[in-house]
Design a protein around this motif. Structure first.
Motif, mmCIF file in Angstrom:
data_model
loop_
_atom_site.group_PDB
_atom_site.id
_atom_site.type_symbol
_atom_site.label_atom_id
_atom_site.label_comp_id
_atom_site.label_asym_id
_atom_site.label_seq_id
_atom_site.Cartn_x
_atom_site.Cartn_y
_atom_site.Cartn_z
ATOM 1 N N SER A 94 51.010 25.060 42.501
ATOM 2 C CA SER A 94 52.254 26.291 43.999
ATOM 3 C C SER A 94 52.121 27.335 43.231
ATOM 4 C CB SER A 94 53.494 25.535 43.803
ATOM 5 O OG SER A 94 53.169 24.352 43.697
ATOM 6 N N ALA A 95 51.566 28.045 41.706
ATOM 7 C CA ALA A 95 51.776 29.333 42.170
ATOM 8 C C ALA A 95 50.479 30.107 42.252
ATOM 9 C CB ALA A 95 51.020 29.492 40.028
ATOM 10 N N SER A 96 50.953 31.408 42.714
ATOM 11 C CA SER A 96 49.240 31.963 43.144
ATOM 12 C C SER A 96 48.263 32.007 41.923
ATOM 13 C CB SER A 96 50.165 33.805 44.207
ATOM 14 O OG SER A 96 50.077 34.441 43.168
ATOM 15 N N ASP A 97 48.364 32.732 41.053
ATOM 16 C CA ASP A 97 47.487 33.785 40.376
ATOM 17 C C ASP A 97 46.796 32.173 38.958
ATOM 18 O OD1 ASP A 97 49.322 33.075 36.934
ATOM 19 O OD2 ASP A 97 50.429 33.992 39.012
ATOM 20 N N ASP A 98 45.892 32.484 38.541
ATOM 21 C CA ASP A 98 45.395 31.742 38.149
ATOM 22 C C ASP A 98 45.270 31.879 36.446
ATOM 23 O OD1 ASP A 98 43.041 31.608 39.664
ATOM 24 O OD2 ASP A 98 41.845 32.761 38.868
ATOM 25 N N SER A 136 52.453 24.861 38.273
ATOM 26 C CA SER A 136 50.996 25.472 38.061
ATOM 27 C C SER A 136 49.820 25.383 39.379
ATOM 28 C CB SER A 136 50.229 25.489 36.732
ATOM 29 O OG SER A 136 49.679 24.577 36.786
ATOM 30 N N ARG A 176 42.954 22.193 41.945
ATOM 31 C CA ARG A 176 43.399 23.606 41.590
ATOM 32 C C ARG A 176 43.350 23.155 39.646
ATOM 33 N NH1 ARG A 176 45.080 28.842 41.977
ATOM 34 N NH2 ARG A 176 46.851 29.164 40.452
#
Length: 598
Positions: free
Chosen positions: A532-536, A530, A470
């Motif tokens: 695990s977050a869906s946005d960059d 971060s 990631r």
């Protein structure tokens, strides 16, 4: 504000891994302790925890209801100006159950989870620190936290009745420092000068002493008073008594006034032959339960306002930058403004990440994360509001009332600036908290071997791979390598100082180790969240936080051995011992109020 520590209430609705479930009970390792051993347990952090849907729904409803009440009934600027909360607000906090949020419904409480309790106190903090302080003290340091530690009996019934009635309670611990040759006191001294003398064959005690900085002390119905019992030549300083505030001899000397927290009912108390039945005595103050009780109490008192103020600063920065132009250019187009604004966003994201891990983490012992949260949150917020004050310039320094009079946007930065400085003192001054936390970790991990590392190598490696995918390897490898360096350093120091007191006397070295650990802990939670977050955007924010954290960590390593301690000691002794360097005072003059002047 309080410089003493307090209580943690019913945990029945909390997630696994909350205080109350230690590694021995759950099999869960401690992320913080393994960090001191040189291991970064990425497998504990990935996947990153989130609040479950049903608990979030309950919290959303409570926050919405509370927000409506605050907007309709509390004028935060008026409270700050008058430095006193209206009586109807104090009674509403009692009647609406805002002091018993954590206590289970079976004991007359609301039964919220710790995270939802945190959310309500954070909401109060964003509106009025005085209201938030009452709630943080009442839910954290209040008597309700003792219910889970007490067997059935007279004391439990007394506390249960107070909690069910919504009464105010708090912990009366900190004492005024002794003068001259008096017995030492103050927040950092473990022995209390307040005495408890047995009378009537030990069926009652007479309490005598003085307490300062007592949160809710001016309005409390019940107080947990720490005291030293001296009986038959034996001294016991690990005791407290639950005292009804209306007991003869217990006096509220005055409400204490601080730089910030205007309106919070903090008081100086005096006890003169206050008679308390022996059934009101509590002794188990060094247990694991008490540590949990203390650490969550400190979290609820200090961290919600720190996070709330950081969020407000991010909002105010956006408002200010978007309406300002310099020489025809939008303020937001300047490079240094980019760094200021992005730094605030990253610090706020980091605080929130460590809060989520600590309050929602499952399968781990998070006791020491609660200890870390106090300093991470209050110091990060201090960076944020100092940065915001600089960004706004004169508008930040000017009071909201003054801005409103001249028609400017009346952002209350000045009020919250005064408030946040006290949070670095409340619950223990920041450098002392770092020092004591490092002593505990070094003792547990190296001297007493109370904690056995469980490396979790396979899961740890797999989790690290996910993070690298990631973020790329740079920041993940840095935090992992720095954790290993921390472990090596701690091992080397403890081997070179087999007498722990010899090491602990190197106070700056010890507290700096904790500051390094806190930076690595926070960076690890930011990276895990971060990932695990869906946005960059989350990854970009994490990169900014980690870049700033790396600079702070480098500076901290340099502090471990930054010179001969004898030089510091000699200069300090010469200054304190007489007029040798009085030329430094130049022509400065000042005036202070007369002692006893009202």
């Amino acid at each position: 504000m309080t410089t003493s520590l307090g209580s943690f209430a019913n945990r029945s609705t909390g997630a696994a891994g909350q205080p109350g479930q230690n590694a021995g009970e759950t099999g869960g390792p401690s992320l913080s302790n393994e960090l001191f051993l040189g291991v970064l347990r990425w497998d504990l952090l990935v996947p990153f925890p989130v609040q479950d849907d049903e608990d979030r729904r309950v919290g959303d409803e409570r926050v919405a209801e509370f927000t409506r009440y605050l907007r309709a009934h509390v004028d935060p600027n008026a409270v700050d100006a008058a430095r006193e909360l209206p009586a109807d607000v104090i009674e509403a906090v009692r009647d609406r159950g805002y002091l018993r949020l954590l206590v289970g419904q079976e004991d007359g409480g609301v039964g919220l989870s710790p995270f939802n309790t945190f959310r309500l106190i954070e909401t109060a903090s964003s509106w009025s620190l005085a209201v938030a302080n009452m709630m943080g003290i009442g839910n954290g340091f209040g008597a309700g936290g003792y219910l889970r530690m007490l067997p059935e009996g007279a004391l439990r019934e007394v506390i249960r009745a107070h909690v069910a009635a919504g009464n105010f309670s708090g912990r009366a611990d900190t004492e005024p420092a002794g003068a001259g040759n008096a017995e030492p006191a103050g927040a950092a001294n473990p022995r209390q000068r307040t005495t408890a003398t047995p009378v009537d064959g030990g069926t009652a005690y007479l309490l005598n002493g003085e307490k300062v900085f007592i949160g809710n002390g001016a309005i409390a119905d019940l107080l947990d008073v720490t005291a030293t019992v001296v009986a038959d030549g034996v001294v016991d300083s690990d005791v407290s008594f639950f005292v009804d505030a209306r007991t003869p001899g217990l006096e509220v000397v005055e409400r204490q006034d601080f730089m910030g927290l205007g309106g919070a009912p903090i008081a100086n108390l005096r006890l003169r032959d206050v008679r308390v039945p022996s059934s009101r005595m509590f002794r188990d103050r060094r247990t694991r339960d008490m540590k949990e009780h203390i650490y969550l109490a400190r979290t609820l008192s200090v961290v919600p306002p720190s996070l709330a103020i950081a969020r407000l600063c991010a909002h105010w920065s956006r408002e200010f930058v978007n309406r300002r132009r310099i020489d025809g250019r939008p303020l937001g187009s300047f490079q240094e403004i980019h760094r200021i604004v992005a730094g605030t966003v990253a610090d706020t994201f980091a605080m929130e990440s460590l809060v989520h891990w600590t309050m929602l983490g499952r399968g781990a012992d998070v006791l020491h994360e609660h200890a870390a949260l106090k300093n991470v949150a209050s110091e990060s917020c201090w960076r944020v509001i100092d940065r915001t004050m600089g960004l706004l310039g004169g508008e930040g320094f000017e009071t909201a009332h003054s801005k409103a009079r001249r028609g400017a946007q009346p952002l209350p930065v000045e009020r919250f600036f005064r408030d946040i400085r006290g949070l670095r003192i409340s619950g223990g001054v920041d450098f002392l908290v770092d020092y004591l936390a490092a002593r505990i970790r070094l003792t547990d991990c190296y001297y007493d071997r109370l904690y056995t590392a469980d490396s979790g190598a396979d899961g740890e490696t797999a989790a690290a791979r996910r993070l690298v995918a990631r973020h790329g390897a740079e920041h993940v490898e840095f935090v992992t390598e720095q954790a290993a360096r921390l472990g090596r350093t701690c091992r080397d120091l403890t081997e070179r100082h087999p007498d722990r007191e010899d090491l602990f006397n190197r106070q700056h070295t010890v507290l700096t180790l904790n500051r390094i650990a806190n930076e690595l802990l926070t960076a690890a939670t930011v990276l895990a969240r971060s990932a695990s977050a869906s946005d960059d955007d989350a990854a970009s924010i994490a990169a900014i936080h980690c870049a700033n954290a790396r600079r702070r960590v480098a500076a901290l390593w340099a502090e471990l051995d930054d010179g001969d301690e004898r030089e510091y000691a000699e200069i300090s002794a010469r200054w304190l011992g007489g007029p040798r360097y009085d030329a430094l005072l130049g022509d400065a003059i000042t005036a202070v109020p007369a002692v006893g002047d009202r």
